[in-house]
Scaffold this active site. Structure first.
Site, PDB file in Angstrom:
ATOM      1  N   GLY A  78      -5.969 -34.784   6.887  1.00 33.71           N
ATOM      2  CA  GLY A  78      -6.886 -35.256   8.126  1.00 33.71           C
ATOM      3  C   GLY A  78      -8.240 -35.052   7.785  1.00 33.71           C
ATOM      4  O   GLY A  78      -9.089 -35.293   6.732  1.00 33.71           O
ATOM      5  N   ASP A 143      -9.580 -23.095  -7.908  1.00 30.93           N
ATOM      6  CA  ASP A 143      -9.421 -23.834  -9.147  1.00 30.93           C
ATOM      7  C   ASP A 143     -10.878 -23.967 -10.112  1.00 30.93           C
ATOM      8  O   ASP A 143     -10.609 -24.213 -11.079  1.00 30.93           O
ATOM      9  CB  ASP A 143      -8.973 -25.428  -8.609  1.00 30.93           C
ATOM     10  CG  ASP A 143      -7.773 -25.624  -7.884  1.00 30.93           C
ATOM     11  OD1 ASP A 143      -7.008 -24.877  -8.134  1.00 30.93           O
ATOM     12  OD2 ASP A 143      -7.631 -26.600  -7.263  1.00 30.93           O
TER      13      ASP A 143
END
Ligand code: F6P
Length: 365
Positions: A78, A143
């Site tokens: 969202g 990451d």
């Protein structure tokens, strides 16, 4: 009336988020006319009815820098530009609620936002900035794939977890004369896999930036076995792929979420090795969220604390549309637009890759 900063943590969680929150609050407490509010579950807290905002006081954040996760919650679904809404027939769609978001900021008398998040969250920061929002970004992700910063916090802790896993898998691989495959996270970047392979001493490291040839991987395994060592350890990034193939993923139909969820690269490699004639026992481990949860290591606590202090100082300096970044040895402000332009991927000609090759680690090419 006190000035108000709204703090949100968005996207996947990451070790060090709480250390950033604590640093913002501590730095802000040195100024006497600022109040810090946390929006629960990224910007959902501001967008929900009733709103869910919490005051972040020095008492509330005391000692949280050692804790994993985020005390204000997060979501990777969202956001103001893609808010999930259920249709009458039960299906889901997303709507743009960015104007409503801006109205709510005004209603709450918010003077600044600090948005702590990865690539997806900083794309939202940039779009909000373009709408006139007074926003500062703080880069987080295990990451390490955000450009313009040497490191994101959380990455080193994830590397520690992956290295610990390699260390453990080496001893069981050696005892059973097996090939052990470890699949690690990293999305489209091979940073965690490459660092853990070097730190742990893997024989093969497969990363998205270097699509692999299964023949080359077999060659490396055969060479290892012929040398008298009856076992091998492989680290594979979740985004790694064979030369004639694509990343392993599942479709994700959750409303407002990323459309694909990476995973399965390790199992696929195991099957490819068996099909290529590998006769040694193979086992696979998916490290998963163990590399994302838990306490941040010292490096990440320090980096996160530096980012938090700098982020609040950027609020004082009115550096809207900028993101905190680490450019060794300094903490600087860079335009968010610049940071989200490209993913920070492993440079295949870098010293790090040369080091891996120099250690005899096969990269499958
Ligand atoms: O971006 C962080 C990360 O952990 C990636 O490495 C991984 O692909 C993804 O998030 C997993 O997301 P989720 O927790 O939604 O499965």
């Amino acid at each position: 009336m006190k000035k108000r900063v709204l703090v949100a943590t968005g996207g996947g969680d990451c070790p060090g988020l709480n250390a950033v929150i604590r640093a913002i609050v501590k730095r802000a407490s040195l100024e006497h006319n600022w109040e810090i509010l946390g929006s629960i579950d990224a910007f959902d807290g501001l967008m929900r009815d009733p709103m869910h905002l919490v005051e972040l006081t020095p008492d509330k954040v005391a000692g949280i820098h050692v804790m994993g996760g985020t005390i204000i919650g997060t979501t990777n679904k969202g956001g103001p530009f893609a808010w999930p809404v259920k249709n009458n027939d039960g299906s889901w769609t997303t709507v743009d609620r960015s104007q409503d978001f801006m109205n709510r900021l005004q209603y709450q008398n918010i003077d600044a936002i600090i948005n702590i998040g990865g690539d997806g969250s900083q794309r939202i920061s940039q779009k909000l900035f373009e709408l006139g929002c007074p926003i500062i970004g703080v880069p987080k992700t295990i990451d390490n794939d955000l450009s313009d910063t040497d490191f994101t916090f959380g990455f080193q802790t994830a590397v520690d977890a992956a290295t610990d896993a390699v260390d453990k898998l080496v001893t069981t691989a050696a005892s059973h004369h097996r090939i052990l495959i470890l699949e690690v996270m990293g999305r489209y970047a091979g940073w965690i896999a490459l660092h853990a392979s070097i730190a742990g001493g893997a024989e093969v490291c497969l990363i998205p930036e270097i699509p692999y040839s299964i023949e080359k991987v077999m060659e490396a395994i055969d060479k290892r076995i012929d040398s008298g060592k009856g076992f091998a350890n492989i680290v594979i990034a979740e985004g790694a792929m064979p030369r004639e193939g694509q990343m392993s993923y599942q479709e994700n139909n959750e409303p407002g979420a990323m459309k694909i969820r990476l995973g399965g690269a390790g199992l696929r490699l195991s099957q490819e090795l068996k099909s290529a004639g590998c006769s040694i026992d193979i086992r696979e481990t998916i490290l998963g969220h163990l590399q994302r949860g838990g306490r941040p290591n010292a490096f990440d606590r320090i980096l996160a604390s530096q980012f938090g202090v700098k982020a609040f100082e950027m609020v004082l300096e009115v550096k809207w549309g900028h993101m905190v970044a680490y450019r060794h040895p300094n903490i600087v402000a860079v335009p968010i637009a610049e940071a989200i332009q490209n993913y920070n991927l492993v440079d295949v000609d870098s010293d790090l890759v040369r080091t891996a090759r120099g250690l005899g680690i096969s990269l499958g090419d």
